[in-house]
Scaffold this active site. Sequence first.
Site, short mmCIF file in Angstrom:
data_model
loop_
_atom_site.label_atom_id
_atom_site.label_comp_id
_atom_site.label_asym_id
_atom_site.label_seq_id
_atom_site.Cartn_x
_atom_site.Cartn_y
_atom_site.Cartn_z
N ARG A 117 1.73 -2.29 -9.77
CA ARG A 117 1.19 -1.66 -8.57
C ARG A 117 0.87 -0.20 -8.87
O ARG A 117 1.49 0.42 -9.75
CB ARG A 117 2.22 -1.73 -7.44
CG ARG A 117 1.68 -1.24 -6.10
CD ARG A 117 2.78 -1.13 -5.05
NE ARG A 117 2.22 -0.63 -3.80
CZ ARG A 117 2.95 -0.16 -2.79
NH1 ARG A 117 4.28 -0.11 -2.89
NH2 ARG A 117 2.37 0.29 -1.69
N HIS A 118 -0.08 0.34 -8.14
CA HIS A 118 -0.39 1.76 -8.26
C HIS A 118 0.84 2.60 -7.92
O HIS A 118 1.79 2.14 -7.29
CB HIS A 118 -1.55 2.14 -7.34
CG HIS A 118 -1.29 1.81 -5.89
ND1 HIS A 118 -0.46 2.56 -5.08
CD2 HIS A 118 -1.74 0.79 -5.13
CE1 HIS A 118 -0.41 2.03 -3.89
NE2 HIS A 118 -1.17 0.95 -3.87
N ARG A 121 1.59 6.96 -3.07
CA ARG A 121 0.37 7.42 -2.42
C ARG A 121 0.67 8.00 -1.04
O ARG A 121 1.78 7.91 -0.52
CB ARG A 121 -0.61 6.26 -2.26
CG ARG A 121 -0.03 5.09 -1.44
CD ARG A 121 -1.10 4.18 -0.91
NE ARG A 121 -0.60 2.94 -0.34
CZ ARG A 121 -0.09 2.82 0.88
NH1 ARG A 121 0.02 3.89 1.66
NH2 ARG A 121 0.33 1.65 1.32
N THR A 124 -2.08 4.93 4.22
CA THR A 124 -3.46 4.49 4.38
C THR A 124 -4.02 5.01 5.70
O THR A 124 -3.27 5.49 6.56
CB THR A 124 -3.53 2.96 4.37
OG1 THR A 124 -2.73 2.44 5.45
CG2 THR A 124 -3.04 2.40 3.05
N ARG A 202 -6.90 4.92 -6.05
CA ARG A 202 -5.52 5.15 -6.49
C ARG A 202 -5.11 4.19 -7.59
O ARG A 202 -4.25 4.49 -8.41
CB ARG A 202 -4.56 5.04 -5.29
CG ARG A 202 -4.55 3.69 -4.59
CD ARG A 202 -3.65 3.73 -3.37
NE ARG A 202 -3.62 2.49 -2.61
CZ ARG A 202 -4.44 2.19 -1.63
NH1 ARG A 202 -5.40 3.04 -1.29
NH2 ARG A 202 -4.32 1.05 -0.97
N ASP A 385 0.22 -3.94 -3.71
CA ASP A 385 1.45 -4.66 -3.39
C ASP A 385 1.20 -6.01 -2.72
O ASP A 385 1.83 -7.01 -3.07
CB ASP A 385 2.38 -3.80 -2.53
CG ASP A 385 1.73 -3.28 -1.26
OD1 ASP A 385 0.50 -3.30 -1.15
OD2 ASP A 385 2.47 -2.83 -0.37
#
Length: 490
Positions: A117-118, A121, A124, A202, A385
Site C-alpha cells: 500500500r502507499h 497520506r 481523501t 500517492r 488498501d
Amino acid sequence: MVTNAGYPLVLPLSSPGKPGSQAAYDDSGPTKYYRIPSSSSFPVRKAVLISLALFVVLLFGRYFQLVPQFTSESNSRILSSESLERFWGPYSPYYFVEEYQPPPHGCSITQVNILQRHGARYPTSGSSKEIQASLKKLLSASKYTDMKLEFLRSYQWHLGEADLVPFGATQSFESGAEIYHRYGHLIDNHMLPFVRASGGDRVVKSAVNWTAGFADASGQLYHPSVSVIIPETETSNNTLEDDMCPNSRASEDEANIWRDMFSVSIVHRLNAAAVGAEILSEDVPGLMSLCAFETVFEEKESHFCDLFSLKEFQAYEYYQDLLKYYKTGYGNPLGRVQGVGYVNELLARLMGKPVEDRTQTNSTLDSSPITFPLNRTVYADFSHDNQMVAIYGALGLLSQTHPPDPTKADPRRTWVVSHIVPFSGRMITEKLQCFKAGRPRDFIRILINDAIQPLEFCGAGDGLCGLEEFVESQIYARDNGAGDFEKCFP
C-alpha cells in the site's frame, strides 16, 4: 508518536499527460518506461525526471546527511503494544505484526512478489469534507469546559487532500531498503526488481521512493525504476485498484451499529465539554481520525489524540475492521472478485507462464515480456488498501468462520485492519525451493506485514504450501471469479 527518519523524499508530480493510442516506449533518459495510454495517465517523462532527481538527491543527500537512513529500528515501527497508533485501522503506520522468520532449514528463496500500500497520506476529499463538517461543530461551541479543548480556540485547518505526506514517503523509502537487506541476494545488474504502480499520485510517489530506498540500501549499486504505471480511469483495466465492479455495494450498516454503541459516552462527553456543539454519533469517527491524520502529517502527537482514551481507539479500530470487511472483504458478495486479476498475475509469475484471466487484467500489458516479464526474481506492485483487501479475499487469506459481530468485538479476531492494510502495509509472497528426500521442490509462503499466513487451504497449516497445491487451491481466481465478475456489470 510518529517521527520521521530523516529528510522526506517527496517530489511534486505534474499534471496528467496526453492520451495515446498505444503503449509508447520512452527512452528520454537512462531509465526506460512504458507510457500506458489514458486520458489521465501519469506523465512518464516526468517519472523519468523524478527518478533522476532522486538519484541526485541521494548522492548529495547522503554526504550532507539529508536523506533517511535505514536502520533496523525504523521510526515507523517503534510502537509499543498499547500505542494509540496501533488502533487507527487503515490509518495506522506500518509495523511488523510478527518478527520475520527465515525460510525453514533446507529451503531457499527463489522469487519474491511484494504487494504494498502507499505510504501515509492526507484524508481523501470525501473524508476531508466529513471531518471538517464535524470539526466545524466543535469550533462553533459557545464555550469549552475542558482544558483539552482549549487548543480549538486558535485552531485552523491545515491538512491537504489525499496526497502523500513526508512521513509516508519515508515509509516507502524504508520499505525499499528493508527489501534490499532481506532479499538482496536475488538481485544483480541483470536482474533488478520489476516495479509497477497504480496511477494515483500517492501510489506512484510511494513506488518511486521505494526504488530510491532500495538503491540507497545497495550503496547505489542497483537502481530499480518504476517500469509500469497503470492509469486509474473508468476505461482502464487495473489489477491494483478497486474500480472495476460498478455493481459492488459496500454496506456500512454493521459498522454504524457498532459506532452508535461505542460512541455514546464520547458524544455525551464532547457535548458537555463543547457547549452547543451538538456532536452526534456520526461525527465521532471523523474526529477520531484527526488524531491519525494530524500525527502522520506533523510527526508529533495531535491534540485530538488527547480527546479519546485507548479503549475508545480500540473500539474505533473495530469500527474500521467492520467497514473494510463489508467494503471489499468477505462481507461484500462482490468484494473479493475485485482481487481476482491480481491473483492470476501472481500465479503467472510463480509458474513462469502467461497470464490467464478474463477479469481486471490488461491483456496488452500482461502479454508483453517488457511490461509483464516472467523471469524476474523480485516484483513490487503498489496499490490501495481496499484493493489489497479484495486480493486477500480472492486468495482465501484471513477467511472468517462467521461474520464479525457488529455488537461485540472479539479480541481474538484475525480480521484486524491495522494488521493487514496500514499505511505502507504489504503482502509478500515468497517462492521457495526446498529439498525433500534429496529432491528439489517448489513451495509458497505468504506474509502479511511479516506475519506468516497459515495457508490451511493447501497445506498443513504451517504456512508452507507446495506450488502445485497452491495453484490448485486458487480455483476461484483461475475460474475468473466463478461468475461473480459478470455480476459486477449491469
